[in-house]
Design a protein around this motif. Structure first.
Motif, mmCIF file in Angstrom:
data_model
loop_
_atom_site.group_PDB
_atom_site.id
_atom_site.type_symbol
_atom_site.label_atom_id
_atom_site.label_comp_id
_atom_site.label_asym_id
_atom_site.label_seq_id
_atom_site.Cartn_x
_atom_site.Cartn_y
_atom_site.Cartn_z
ATOM 1 N N MET A 188 74.376 59.116 10.150
ATOM 2 C CA MET A 188 74.469 57.647 10.131
ATOM 3 C C MET A 188 74.086 57.060 8.782
ATOM 4 S SD MET A 188 72.442 56.858 13.597
ATOM 5 C CE MET A 188 72.561 55.099 13.498
ATOM 6 N N ALA A 189 73.141 57.727 8.103
ATOM 7 C CA ALA A 189 72.659 57.197 6.831
ATOM 8 C C ALA A 189 73.749 57.227 5.767
ATOM 9 C CB ALA A 189 71.443 57.992 6.362
ATOM 10 N N PHE A 190 74.796 58.040 6.009
ATOM 11 C CA PHE A 190 75.880 58.162 5.024
ATOM 12 C C PHE A 190 77.127 57.429 5.489
ATOM 13 C CE2 PHE A 190 73.054 61.779 4.882
ATOM 14 C CZ PHE A 190 72.650 61.753 3.552
ATOM 15 N N HIS A 215 73.568 53.579 1.013
ATOM 16 C CA HIS A 215 72.349 53.001 1.586
ATOM 17 C C HIS A 215 71.097 53.453 0.855
ATOM 18 C CE1 HIS A 215 74.640 51.219 4.741
ATOM 19 N NE2 HIS A 215 75.228 52.375 4.979
ATOM 20 N N PHE A 216 71.153 54.685 0.344
ATOM 21 C CA PHE A 216 70.008 55.163 -0.429
ATOM 22 C C PHE A 216 69.913 54.392 -1.736
ATOM 23 C CE2 PHE A 216 70.861 58.612 2.470
ATOM 24 C CZ PHE A 216 69.594 58.982 2.872
ATOM 25 N N ILE A 217 71.086 54.128 -2.353
ATOM 26 C CA ILE A 217 71.086 53.365 -3.602
ATOM 27 C C ILE A 217 70.553 51.957 -3.324
ATOM 28 C CG2 ILE A 217 72.586 52.325 -5.359
ATOM 29 C CD1 ILE A 217 74.332 54.941 -4.979
ATOM 30 N N TRP A 218 70.986 51.378 -2.205
ATOM 31 C CA TRP A 218 70.484 50.048 -1.843
ATOM 32 C C TRP A 218 68.952 50.073 -1.731
ATOM 33 C CZ3 TRP A 218 67.545 47.487 1.710
ATOM 34 C CH2 TRP A 218 67.685 46.094 1.757
ATOM 35 N N LEU A 219 68.435 51.124 -1.057
ATOM 36 C CA LEU A 219 66.981 51.224 -0.900
ATOM 37 C C LEU A 219 66.276 51.261 -2.244
ATOM 38 C CD1 LEU A 219 66.242 53.882 1.891
ATOM 39 C CD2 LEU A 219 66.004 51.411 2.040
ATOM 40 N N THR A 262 67.135 50.306 -5.101
ATOM 41 C CA THR A 262 67.276 49.167 -6.012
ATOM 42 C C THR A 262 66.750 47.893 -5.359
ATOM 43 O OG1 THR A 262 69.529 48.896 -5.198
ATOM 44 C CG2 THR A 262 69.256 50.077 -7.274
ATOM 45 N N ASN A 263 66.041 48.069 -4.230
ATOM 46 C CA ASN A 263 65.592 46.904 -3.470
ATOM 47 C C ASN A 263 64.089 46.705 -3.633
ATOM 48 O OD1 ASN A 263 64.437 45.646 -0.989
ATOM 49 N ND2 ASN A 263 66.602 45.344 -0.565
ATOM 50 N N ASP A 264 63.698 45.510 -4.055
ATOM 51 C CA ASP A 264 62.274 45.235 -4.282
ATOM 52 C C ASP A 264 61.456 45.393 -3.002
ATOM 53 O OD1 ASP A 264 62.765 44.752 -6.873
ATOM 54 O OD2 ASP A 264 62.809 42.560 -6.689
ATOM 55 N N GLN A 265 62.027 44.913 -1.900
ATOM 56 C CA GLN A 265 61.347 44.980 -0.611
ATOM 57 C C GLN A 265 60.931 46.408 -0.292
ATOM 58 O OE1 GLN A 265 60.542 42.674 1.516
ATOM 59 N NE2 GLN A 265 60.126 43.843 3.382
ATOM 60 N N PHE A 266 61.858 47.365 -0.564
ATOM 61 C CA PHE A 266 61.568 48.763 -0.255
ATOM 62 C C PHE A 266 60.373 49.263 -1.067
ATOM 63 C CE2 PHE A 266 62.216 53.344 -1.008
ATOM 64 C CZ PHE A 266 62.175 53.784 0.294
ATOM 65 N N ALA A 309 68.128 54.482 9.224
ATOM 66 C CA ALA A 309 68.204 55.941 9.235
ATOM 67 C C ALA A 309 67.917 56.493 7.842
ATOM 68 C CB ALA A 309 69.578 56.393 9.722
ATOM 69 N N ALA A 310 68.449 55.827 6.807
ATOM 70 C CA ALA A 310 68.249 56.300 5.427
ATOM 71 C C ALA A 310 66.767 56.285 5.069
ATOM 72 C CB ALA A 310 69.046 55.437 4.443
ATOM 73 N N SER A 311 66.057 55.224 5.465
ATOM 74 C CA SER A 311 64.634 55.192 5.108
ATOM 75 C C SER A 311 63.857 56.249 5.888
ATOM 76 C CB SER A 311 64.061 53.779 5.292
ATOM 77 O OG SER A 311 63.484 53.621 6.553
ATOM 78 N N GLY A 312 64.323 56.570 7.101
ATOM 79 C CA GLY A 312 63.696 57.650 7.866
ATOM 80 C C GLY A 312 63.874 58.999 7.187
#
Lengths: 297, 313
Positions: B48-50, B69-73, B75-79, B283-286
């Protein structure tokens, strides 16, 4: 040995006094938050709002308990909590012991691979979202069995029981085998009874774990009132900052002299009580259980 | 090497052995199927993460989007804020928790009255068995606007106004750490007490003969005797950097004001995954958490090997 070595010096007395004071401080810090909540649960709600309570109820009442124990919501939640704890414990203990028995047999050909398959899961966790989708696919969302399946066999418990079984003399099993007993019979009539101490340990671990769980309700059955547990009812109360009309706080507190605070205190005591009651039995076993677990092999 | 004849023989005996052990197989294989479904099954969901997962389609017919989704994570300040919170609270919990448990074990060891020692131990283990919901309820009661802490500080004249402790961002981490220590300090001391019990009594006798007083014995005999245990546990805790913060306490005390400091990776996955329905992101953050944890664990194991301590796994 010269007597001087054994004599207590002034320094020793200072140390012992300081140590004693520190230990009393620890006991107070540990017990006082519990005591204070108990005090609020036995005090009239409106009176408690006037000024703070410390060590003893000012206006003693059973009213909070009468109100709560008369509530269908709390009744049902207590029933679900008890049910999930009993079912988890009975099946968890039985299945863990049965699997541990096979893994304790030196001749068993899949002993190593099965142990590895279980221990590996302690380190690799798929994460919340994939797990949620699997549970949903299995039809376990809003289903009582979500409380049972995921906790059925914990690898740590498995290792603890297996290690204990390995310490039991092989000759007992051998002689039963020569008498023609089946593996099922050896497990049920010889091994299981011999393992009572370690079985009691993991039974208590599983029971405490099941009783204390709330996150599974929160994830898999947040809206299903018939699956709500005591822990989850309390969770809903403490995370609702402003109880709006229609919530259980508003309904429960309406006509009586009960405030949200005294209500929360009372449910907290009711929810913690089973743990506190089994605790004396629990603590007799758990240190022994941990020691068994640490002798890996 | 075995010659081929024996290999053939052992192949035949595989089925023979399986046959003779069929009762053991019947007693264990159902549980293997169980664990494969419940613990290994979700690993399949990592796909799912992909993907850009949309619930309408079956899982294996979703469009693949690679590492989006990993790239989004990353590059995201919140993460990064969430990652910071997770690591900071883990380090505080492990650091102060370890110090507190070691101190408690040392002090308990010096109590000569057995009954008192047992009483302190029994009571200090109790909070470990209370659920986080109970603990947070007790915490709320003590930290209430009209709770004990506010009333004591006000009547001592330390403050004029009552504080809303759980609405002050600066207090979020200390409260999390202190509450976690309150819950676990007694339980954590068990393993250090066991380490102390394993120290050779002759060392104490020798120290006494050399004229060591109590504090010197603690410093030169007890602490060095505990060192292997302390080192092993600290190294093992490296593998828990992304999980030792916990999430139940943070989830139960969180509010809009302190969330910026209490949100951990698990809560992040919960929020994105189940509440905003960004399943793939959750799922990606998991996956990130699991992979970093395994890498840290293996690294820690390597460090332990190099240091010559007993290997962990």
């Amino acid at each position: 040995m010269a007597k001087g070595f054994l004599k207590r010096t002034a320094g020793d007395y200072v140390f012992e006094t300081v140590n004693f004071v520190l230990m009393i401080f620890l006991l107070v810090v540990t017990l006082y938050p519990i005591l204070n909540t108990v005090v609020y649960s036995f005090n009239d709600g409106l009176d408690a709002m006037r000024s703070p309570l410390y060590l003893w109820p000012r206006v003693f009442t059973w009213g909070n308990y009468q109100k709560i124990l008369g509530q269908e919501t709390i009744y049902r939640a207590a029933f679900v909590s008890v049910a999930r704890t009993i079912v988890s414990t009975v099946f968890g203990v039985l299945f863990t012991a049965m699997l541990a028995y096979t893994l304790s047999r030196k001749e068993y050909m899949f002993r190593r691979s099965i142990t590895f398959i279980f221990v590996f899961t302690m380190y690799v966790n798929a994460g919340l979202i994939p797990t949620y989708f699997l549970m949903r696919g299995l039809g376990l969302v809003n289903n009582f069995m979500i409380y049972i399946w995921p906790l059925l066999i914990h690898p740590f418990h498995l290792i603890v029981v297996r290690t204990y079984m390995k310490s039991i003399p092989e000759s007992l099993v051998e002689s039963a085998r020569i008498d023609g007993s089946s593996e099922y019979r050896i497990f049920a009539q010889i091994m299981f009874p011999l393992c009572k101490p370690v079985i009691a340990t993991i039974a208590l671990f599983i029971a405490v774990w099941a009783w204390n769980s709330w996150y599974d309700t929160f994830i898999y059955a947040p809206g299903a009132q018939h699956l709500s547990t005591l822990q989850y009812e309390l969770k809903k109360l403490i995370t609702t900052a402003n109880p709006s009309a229609g919530s259980s706080v508003a309904i429960l507190t309406q006509p009586e002299r009960i405030t949200p605070r005294s209500l929360k205190a009372t449910i907290t005591v009711v929810t913690a009580l089973p743990i506190v009651l089994v605790y004396p039995f629990l603590q007799r076993y758990f240190v022994a259980g941990l020691n068994v677990g640490s002798v890996k092999g | 090497m075995r010659d081929s004849g024996i290999v053939k023989g052992s192949k035949a005996s595989f089925w023979q052995r399986a046959g003779s052990q069929r009762q053991l197989i019947i007693m264990s294989v159902p549980f293997v199927i169980y664990i494969l479904i419940f613990k290994y099954g979700p690993l399949g969901g990592w796909i799912m993460a992909f993907q850009d997962y949309r619930p309408a389609l079956p899982m294996f017919r979703q469009p693949l989007v690679g590492f989006k989704h990993f790239i989004w994570l990353f590059t995201n300040d919140q993460f990064y804020i969430v990652l910071r919170n997770t690591i900071v609270m883990a380090v505080l919990n492990i650091g102060f928790g370890t110090i507190a448990s070691i101190t408690l074990a040392l002090l308990l060891n010096e109590i000569k009255v057995k009954a008192f020692k047992r009483t302190v131990q029994t009571i200090s283990y109790l909070p470990h068995f209370l659920s986080w919901v109970i603990v947070v309820s007790l915490l709320n009661n003590i930290l209430h606007v009209e709770g004990v802490l506010n009333n004591v500080t006000m009547s001592l004249g330390l403050r004029e106004e009552p504080r809303l402790f759980l609405q002050e961002p600066r207090l979020a981490w200390p409260i999390v750490t202190l509450t976690t220590i309150w819950k676990n300090v007694g339980w954590g001391s068990i393993i250090y007490l066991a380490a102390i019990a394993g120290i050779d009594p002759q060392l104490y006798e020798a120290a006494t003969m050399d004229g060591c007083r109590r504090m010197q014995k603690m410093r030169y005999v007890t602490l060095p005797g505990m060192k292997p245990t302390i080192v092993i546990l600290l190294i093992m805790n490296i593998g828990r950097t992304l999980t030792a913060a916990g999430f139940e306490l943070q989830l139960l005390i969180e509010n809009g004001i302190i969330r910026r400091y209490t949100e951990t990776l698990e809560i992040f996955a919960l929020h994105y995954g189940l509440h905003i329905r960004q399943y793939s992101l959750g799922a990606a953050s998991g996956i990130f958490t699991t992979f970093v944890s395994i890498a840290l664990l293996l690294g820690a194991n390597k460090i332990a090997d190099v240091l010559g301590e007993e290997s962990l796994m």
